[in-house]
Design a protein around this motif. Structure first.
Motif, mmCIF file in Angstrom:
data_model
loop_
_atom_site.group_PDB
_atom_site.id
_atom_site.type_symbol
_atom_site.label_atom_id
_atom_site.label_comp_id
_atom_site.label_asym_id
_atom_site.label_seq_id
_atom_site.Cartn_x
_atom_site.Cartn_y
_atom_site.Cartn_z
ATOM 1 N N GLU A 15 0.819 -1.212 0.000
ATOM 2 C CA GLU A 15 0.000 0.000 0.000
ATOM 3 C C GLU A 15 0.855 1.265 0.000
ATOM 4 O O GLU A 15 0.755 2.118 0.885
ATOM 5 C CB GLU A 15 -0.969 -0.023 1.183
ATOM 6 C CG GLU A 15 -1.900 -1.223 1.137
ATOM 7 C CD GLU A 15 -2.948 -1.241 2.228
ATOM 8 O OE1 GLU A 15 -2.895 -0.390 3.126
ATOM 9 O OE2 GLU A 15 -3.843 -2.113 2.170
ATOM 10 N N GLN A 66 -11.244 -3.424 -2.204
ATOM 11 C CA GLN A 66 -10.928 -3.584 -0.794
ATOM 12 C C GLN A 66 -11.418 -4.929 -0.294
ATOM 13 O O GLN A 66 -12.483 -5.426 -0.707
ATOM 14 C CB GLN A 66 -11.552 -2.453 0.025
ATOM 15 C CG GLN A 66 -10.991 -1.083 -0.309
ATOM 16 C CD GLN A 66 -11.392 -0.047 0.731
ATOM 17 O OE1 GLN A 66 -11.446 -0.336 1.915
ATOM 18 N NE2 GLN A 66 -11.668 1.163 0.279
ATOM 19 N N PRO A 90 -5.311 1.296 -0.847
ATOM 20 C CA PRO A 90 -6.729 0.953 -0.984
ATOM 21 C C PRO A 90 -7.408 1.885 -1.989
ATOM 22 O O PRO A 90 -7.184 3.098 -1.972
ATOM 23 C CB PRO A 90 -7.275 1.173 0.434
ATOM 24 C CG PRO A 90 -6.088 0.957 1.329
ATOM 25 C CD PRO A 90 -4.911 1.498 0.562
ATOM 26 N N ASP A 91 -8.184 1.308 -2.878
ATOM 27 C CA ASP A 91 -8.858 2.043 -3.959
ATOM 28 C C ASP A 91 -7.883 2.611 -4.986
ATOM 29 O O ASP A 91 -8.261 3.462 -5.805
ATOM 30 C CB ASP A 91 -9.731 3.183 -3.412
ATOM 31 C CG ASP A 91 -10.918 2.665 -2.611
ATOM 32 O OD1 ASP A 91 -11.431 1.590 -2.965
ATOM 33 O OD2 ASP A 91 -11.312 3.323 -1.651
#
Length: 215
Positions: A104, A213, A134-135
């Protein structure tokens, strides 16, 4: 790895010239990509080649880390950045599986003209998912060598495949389709946001995929 590095080192001097015949596809892909970049983004350009795309995107984002296994490609990239007085691009000889790239870490990861040449597209896509925020977005362009192409390009591809088989070109050249790219993304927890098949002598598949996610 040494064979791959040496191959791309040897290709670096004429790399930009050999890519000129597909400039329409490259230009269209970059213009499509720009719509998904934000000034707060930290971007990884995986397999950056001679750095053309990274330099063009630099003014639209916070910073970009551009990697390639070829030291000579990276040297050319650094020259381009210096000529353009670009300071927010970090070019480095490296590979995406280097452990220094932690989970991440990036908002956007680019992989232009990569997935049909890597030893394991599955492992690469899984790794990209791992180091995306995330995303985060994965934006790729992949030549689809089992789809439409001109007679001349088809002859060139057949020659390249022969050279691969006899070991003169030490990279796999996969003949994949756009639907196979979609399947690869879905299997590795991505959702396709936008896609376009771009044709100019050969079909290339531009796709933007969002990291899903975990539930």
């Amino acid at each position: 790895m040494n064979k791959l590095k040496n191959f791309w080192d040897n290709a670096s001097e004429n790399y930009d010239k050999t890519e000129e015949r597909f400039e329409y596809i490259h230009k269209k892909s970059r213009e499509n990509t720009k719509r998904f970049l934000k000034d707060s983004d930290t971007v990884l350009d995986y397999g950056c080649g001679t750095g053309t795309a990274s330099c063009q995107f630099s003014s639209l984002i916070k910073d970009i880390h551009a990697i390639d296994i070829s030291s000579k490609m990276i040297a050319i990239s650094k020259e381009k950045a210096a000529l353009g007085k670009i300071e927010n691009v970090n070019f480095e000889q490296s590979d995406i599986f280097d452990k220094k790239y932690s989970s991440e870490s990036y908002d956007v990861i680019l992989a232009f003209n990569m997935l049909h040449t890597v030893p394991s597209p599955q492992d690469v896509t899984q790794r990209i998912n791992e180091i995306l925020n995330p995303d985060g977005l994965f934006i790729s362009v992949t030549p689809c060598l089992r789809q439409r192409m001109s007679f001349l390009v088809n002859l060139q591809i057949q020659l390249v495949r022969v050279l691969c088989k006899i070991g003169l070109i030490p990279i796999p050249i996969r003949r994949i389709t756009s639907s196979e790219v979609d399947d690869l993304l879905i299997a590795n927890s991505f959702q396709v946001v936008e896609s376009e098949e771009i044709y100019k002598g050969a079909s290339s598949y531009f796709v933007v995929a969002k990291k899903l996610q975990e539930t």
